[in-house]
Design an enzyme around this catalytic site. Structure first.
Site, mmCIF file in Angstrom:
data_model
loop_
_atom_site.group_PDB
_atom_site.id
_atom_site.type_symbol
_atom_site.label_atom_id
_atom_site.label_comp_id
_atom_site.label_asym_id
_atom_site.label_seq_id
_atom_site.Cartn_x
_atom_site.Cartn_y
_atom_site.Cartn_z
ATOM 1 N N GLY A 11 0.823 -1.225 0.000
ATOM 2 C CA GLY A 11 0.000 0.000 0.000
ATOM 3 C C GLY A 11 0.847 1.260 0.000
ATOM 4 O O GLY A 11 0.425 2.315 0.476
ATOM 5 N N THR A 13 1.823 3.496 -2.101
ATOM 6 C CA THR A 13 1.482 4.768 -2.766
ATOM 7 C C THR A 13 0.078 5.236 -2.381
ATOM 8 O O THR A 13 -0.480 6.134 -3.013
ATOM 9 C CB THR A 13 1.585 4.677 -4.315
ATOM 10 O OG1 THR A 13 0.479 3.897 -4.801
ATOM 11 C CG2 THR A 13 2.884 4.049 -4.759
ATOM 12 N N GLY A 14 -0.481 4.629 -1.324
ATOM 13 C CA GLY A 14 -1.797 5.053 -0.847
ATOM 14 C C GLY A 14 -1.690 6.278 0.043
ATOM 15 O O GLY A 14 -0.593 6.819 0.256
ATOM 16 N N ILE A 16 -1.826 6.870 3.318
ATOM 17 C CA ILE A 16 -0.895 6.863 4.458
ATOM 18 C C ILE A 16 0.410 6.159 4.108
ATOM 19 O O ILE A 16 1.477 6.529 4.624
ATOM 20 C CB ILE A 16 -1.566 6.279 5.735
ATOM 21 C CG1 ILE A 16 -0.818 6.746 6.978
ATOM 22 C CG2 ILE A 16 -1.677 4.765 5.711
ATOM 23 C CD1 ILE A 16 -0.784 8.226 7.189
ATOM 24 N N GLY A 17 0.346 5.169 3.196
ATOM 25 C CA GLY A 17 1.550 4.428 2.821
ATOM 26 C C GLY A 17 2.646 5.346 2.297
ATOM 27 O O GLY A 17 3.833 5.181 2.582
ATOM 28 N N LYS A 133 -10.828 -5.105 11.110
ATOM 29 C CA LYS A 133 -9.526 -4.937 11.779
ATOM 30 C C LYS A 133 -9.458 -5.836 13.024
ATOM 31 O O LYS A 133 -8.388 -6.349 13.370
ATOM 32 C CB LYS A 133 -9.281 -3.468 12.126
ATOM 33 C CG LYS A 133 -8.973 -2.603 10.898
ATOM 34 C CD LYS A 133 -8.553 -1.177 11.257
ATOM 35 C CE LYS A 133 -8.227 -0.373 10.003
ATOM 36 N NZ LYS A 133 -7.848 1.018 10.285
ATOM 37 N N ARG A 137 -6.567 -8.576 13.968
ATOM 38 C CA ARG A 137 -5.835 -8.639 15.247
ATOM 39 C C ARG A 137 -5.937 -10.033 15.860
ATOM 40 O O ARG A 137 -4.957 -10.580 16.365
ATOM 41 C CB ARG A 137 -6.393 -7.618 16.237
ATOM 42 C CG ARG A 137 -5.905 -6.226 15.998
ATOM 43 C CD ARG A 137 -6.112 -5.365 17.234
ATOM 44 N NE ARG A 137 -5.743 -3.990 16.969
ATOM 45 C CZ ARG A 137 -5.700 -3.037 17.891
ATOM 46 N NH1 ARG A 137 -6.013 -3.314 19.135
ATOM 47 N NH2 ARG A 137 -5.359 -1.809 17.574
HETATM 48 N N1 LIG Z 1 -6.947 7.824 11.080
HETATM 49 C C1 LIG Z 1 -7.516 8.293 10.002
HETATM 50 O O1 LIG Z 1 -8.060 9.428 9.989
HETATM 51 C C2 LIG Z 1 -7.475 7.453 8.756
HETATM 52 C C3 LIG Z 1 -7.863 8.006 7.532
HETATM 53 C C4 LIG Z 1 -7.742 7.232 6.384
HETATM 54 C C5 LIG Z 1 -7.263 5.928 6.458
HETATM 55 N N2 LIG Z 1 -6.912 5.402 7.671
HETATM 56 C C6 LIG Z 1 -6.425 4.010 7.770
HETATM 57 O O2 LIG Z 1 -5.187 3.909 7.067
HETATM 58 C C7 LIG Z 1 -5.078 2.626 6.458
HETATM 59 C C8 LIG Z 1 -4.735 2.792 4.977
HETATM 60 O O3 LIG Z 1 -5.805 3.471 4.345
HETATM 61 P P1 LIG Z 1 -5.577 4.474 3.113
HETATM 62 O O4 LIG Z 1 -6.762 5.371 3.077
HETATM 63 O O5 LIG Z 1 -4.193 5.028 3.211
HETATM 64 O O6 LIG Z 1 -5.649 3.453 1.913
HETATM 65 P P2 LIG Z 1 -5.876 3.753 0.346
HETATM 66 O O7 LIG Z 1 -5.172 5.002 -0.015
HETATM 67 O O8 LIG Z 1 -7.323 3.592 0.009
HETATM 68 O O9 LIG Z 1 -5.152 2.463 -0.297
HETATM 69 C C9 LIG Z 1 -3.868 2.103 0.091
HETATM 70 C C10 LIG Z 1 -3.250 1.144 -0.867
HETATM 71 O O10 LIG Z 1 -3.855 -0.150 -0.783
HETATM 72 C C11 LIG Z 1 -3.507 -0.862 -1.961
HETATM 73 N N3 LIG Z 1 -4.728 -1.478 -2.541
HETATM 74 C C12 LIG Z 1 -5.977 -1.033 -2.469
HETATM 75 N N4 LIG Z 1 -6.815 -1.872 -3.149
HETATM 76 C C13 LIG Z 1 -6.046 -2.836 -3.647
HETATM 77 C C14 LIG Z 1 -6.290 -3.993 -4.433
HETATM 78 N N5 LIG Z 1 -7.532 -4.332 -4.788
HETATM 79 N N6 LIG Z 1 -5.239 -4.771 -4.778
HETATM 80 C C15 LIG Z 1 -4.001 -4.444 -4.406
HETATM 81 N N7 LIG Z 1 -3.701 -3.362 -3.635
HETATM 82 C C16 LIG Z 1 -4.714 -2.582 -3.279
HETATM 83 C C17 LIG Z 1 -2.908 0.126 -2.955
HETATM 84 O O11 LIG Z 1 -1.521 -0.080 -2.893
HETATM 85 P P3 LIG Z 1 -0.448 0.492 -3.952
HETATM 86 O O12 LIG Z 1 -0.077 1.816 -3.427
HETATM 87 O O13 LIG Z 1 0.650 -0.477 -3.939
HETATM 88 O O14 LIG Z 1 -1.172 0.552 -5.272
HETATM 89 C C18 LIG Z 1 -3.344 1.463 -2.356
HETATM 90 O O15 LIG Z 1 -2.531 2.530 -2.690
HETATM 91 C C19 LIG Z 1 -6.396 1.895 6.696
HETATM 92 O O16 LIG Z 1 -6.225 0.977 7.751
HETATM 93 C C20 LIG Z 1 -7.353 3.007 7.087
HETATM 94 O O17 LIG Z 1 -8.381 2.572 7.968
HETATM 95 C C21 LIG Z 1 -7.003 6.148 8.807
#
Ligand SMILES: NC(=O)c1ccc[n+]([C@@H]2O[C@H](COP(=O)([O-])OP(=O)(O)OC[C@H]3O[C@@H](n4cnc5c(N)ncnc54)[C@H](OP(=O)(O)O)[C@@H]3O)[C@@H](O)[C@H]2O)c1
Length: 326
Positions: A11, A13-14, A16-17, A133, A137
Site C-alpha cells: 500500500g 502509494t496510498g 498513508i503508505g 480490523k 488482530r
Molecule cells: N486515522 C484516520 O483518519 C485514517 C484516515 C484514512 C485511512 N486510515 C487508515 O489507514 C489505512 C490505509 O488506508 P488508506 O486510506 O491510506 O488506503 P488507500 O489510499 O485507500 O489504499 C492504500 C493502498 O492499498 C492498496 N490497494 C488497495 N486496493 C487494492 C487492491 N484491490 N489490490 C491491491 N492493492 C490494493 C494500494 O496499494 P499500492 O499503493 O501499492 O497501489 C493502495 O494505494 C487503513 O487501515 C485506514 O483505515 C485512517
C-alpha cells in the site's frame, strides 16, 4: 532481539503508505532493504512516483496481493512487513499474515491500522467499522512465529478530502473546516477533546516503531501528535487565514448519532466515517498516557503546523477522495 532492517511495504502509494515510505527513507542508511510490493496497475498509473522511489533506492516488487506465489516471492529476504492497504483490503491481510507466519525470515508484521483504537473500551467490539480490523488482530495474535505491532494514531489532523481538517464535502454536518468559504461545523459546543496525529507524524512514529523493535513488539502502540478541540482548531484556522471570524454552526452528538443511524440504514458510503467521528468526539481517542516515549519520543507536529498544511492542501491539493471507505 530481532531487528527490523529488511522492510517490505504494502500500500506504499496510498494515502498513508506514501507518508510511511517517505519517513522510512529519511533513515535509509539504518535499513538493509526498503522494498514495496505493488500492482502492475499502480506501476502504470503512478509511473512518476514509482520512478522517484526507485531513484531513492526503494526496490519495487510488482505482483498481485491476491497471488500466493507473488507474495511468497516478495517475502524472500524480508524480516518486516508493513501493511498500509486500504479499507477494501483489510480482511485480505489475514492471508498475507498467514503467508508471513509460514516464512521463517519474516518475524514482524504491522497490519494496516493507523487510526481509531478498535479495542479502546467495552463498546469497541460492537462498532461496525472495527469488525475487519478486529478479525486481523485476532488472527495475528494466534500466529506461531510472527510478532506484530498495531500503530494506533487516532484521526489524521490533515486537510485531504474527508479528513478532520477538511471541508468534509458530502457529510458537512458531521464536522467541517472550509478554508475557501471560511465556514466551519463544530461538534457539540466545540470543546470536546480529541487526540490527533498528522499523516507526516504517522510516518515518523511508524519509523520509530521500526527502530525500537523490542519496545514496539506485540503491542498496540497508542501515539499522537497533539490533543485539541474543534474550538481551538477553528481559532488556529481563523488566525492563519487573516484573523477574520469564520461563520460557525454546531452539530450536537445527539444529531450526529441520528446522521450516523440514517447513513447506515440508507447504505451511504460515508457511514464508516460518520461512526468514526462519533467515536472520536465521545472520548474514543483519549488515554491517561500515550506511548510516544516508548519509541524514543520522536518530534511531532503542532496544531499550528497541521493547520498550515491543511490550508495548503485545501487550496492547492487533490479535491477528490480517492481512498476506499469500505
Ligand atoms: N486515522 C484516520 O483518519 C485514517 C484516515 C484514512 C485511512 N486510515 C487508515 O489507514 C489505512 C490505509 O488506508 P488508506 O486510506 O491510506 O488506503 P488507500 O489510499 O485507500 O489504499 C492504500 C493502498 O492499498 C492498496 N490497494 C488497495 N486496493 C487494492 C487492491 N484491490 N489490490 C491491491 N492493492 C490494493 C494500494 O496499494 P499500492 O499503493 O501499492 O497501489 C493502495 O494505494 C487503513 O487501515 C485506514 O483505515 C485512517
Amino acid at each position: 532481539m530481532n531487528a527490523c532492517k529488511r522492510v517490505l511495504v504494502f500500500g506504499a502509494t496510498g494515502l498513508i503508505g506514501r507518508h510511511i515510505v517517505r519517513q522510512i527513507l529519511t533513515r535509509k542508511d539504518d535499513f538493509d532493504r526498503i522494498a514495496i510490493f505493488t500492482s502492475p496497475d499502480t506501476v502504470r498509473s503512478k509511473a512518476e512516483e514509482i520512478k522517484q522511489l526507485k531513484n531513492e533506492g526503494v526496490e519495487v516488487l510488482v505482483g498481485s496481493l491476491t497471488d500466493e506465489a507473488d507474495v511468497r516471492k516478495a517475502y524472500q529476504d524480508i524480516d518486516t512487513v508493513v501493511s498500509a492497504v486500504g479499507r477494501n483490503m483489510i480482511v485480505h491481510q489475514i492471508e498475507l499474515i498467514r503467508l508471513a507466519d509460514e516464512t521463517p525470515n519474516v518475524h514482524r508484521f504491522f497490519p494496516s491500522e493507523y487510526g481509531t483504537d478498535i479495542e479502546h473500551n467495552r463498546d469497541s467490539s460492537g462498532e461496525k467499522p472495527h469488525q475487519n480490523k478486529l478479525k486481523v488482530r485476532s488472527f495475528i495474535r494466534s500466529c506461531r512465529n510472527l510478532d506484530h505491532t498495531f500503530l494506533v494514531t487516532g484521526p489524521y489532523a490533515d486537510g485531504d478530502p474527508g479528513l478532520y481538517l477538511s471541508p468534509n464535502y458530502g457529510a458537512v454536518r458531521t464536522g467541517s473546516f472550509d478554508v475557501r468559504t471560511k465556514t466551519a461545523v463544530l461538534l457539540e459546543s466545540g470543546d470536546l477533546n480529541i487526540a490527533f496525529t498528522t499523516m507526516c507524524d504517522v510516518g515518523k512514529l511508524l519509523l520509530a516503531a521500526l527502530t525500537h523493535p523490542e519496545a514496539s513488539r506485540n503491542k498496540a502502540l497508542r501515539v499522537k501528535s497533539f490533543t485539541t478541540t474543534d474550538g481551538k482548531i477553528l481559532e488556529e484556522f481563523e488566525k492563519q487565514t487573516g484573523g477574520e471570524k469564520w461563520q460557525v454552526s454546531y452539530t450536537s452528538i445527539e444529531e450526529l448519532r441520528k446522521l450516523e443511524k440514517k447513513a447506515w440504514a440508507t447504505g451511504d458510503h460515508q457511514a464508516t466515517l460518520i461512526t468514526l467521528r462519533r467515536i472520536w468526539a465521545t472520548g474514543g481517542t483519549l488515554y491517561h498516557e500515550w506511548d510516544n516515549k516508548l519509541i524514543g519520543e520522536p518530534a511531532v507536529q503542532t496544531l499550528a503546523e497541521a493547520v498550515a498544511t491543511a490550508i495548503d492542501v485545501q487550496l492547492h491539493g487533490e479535491q477528490e477522495m480517492k481512498r476506499k471507505l469500505v
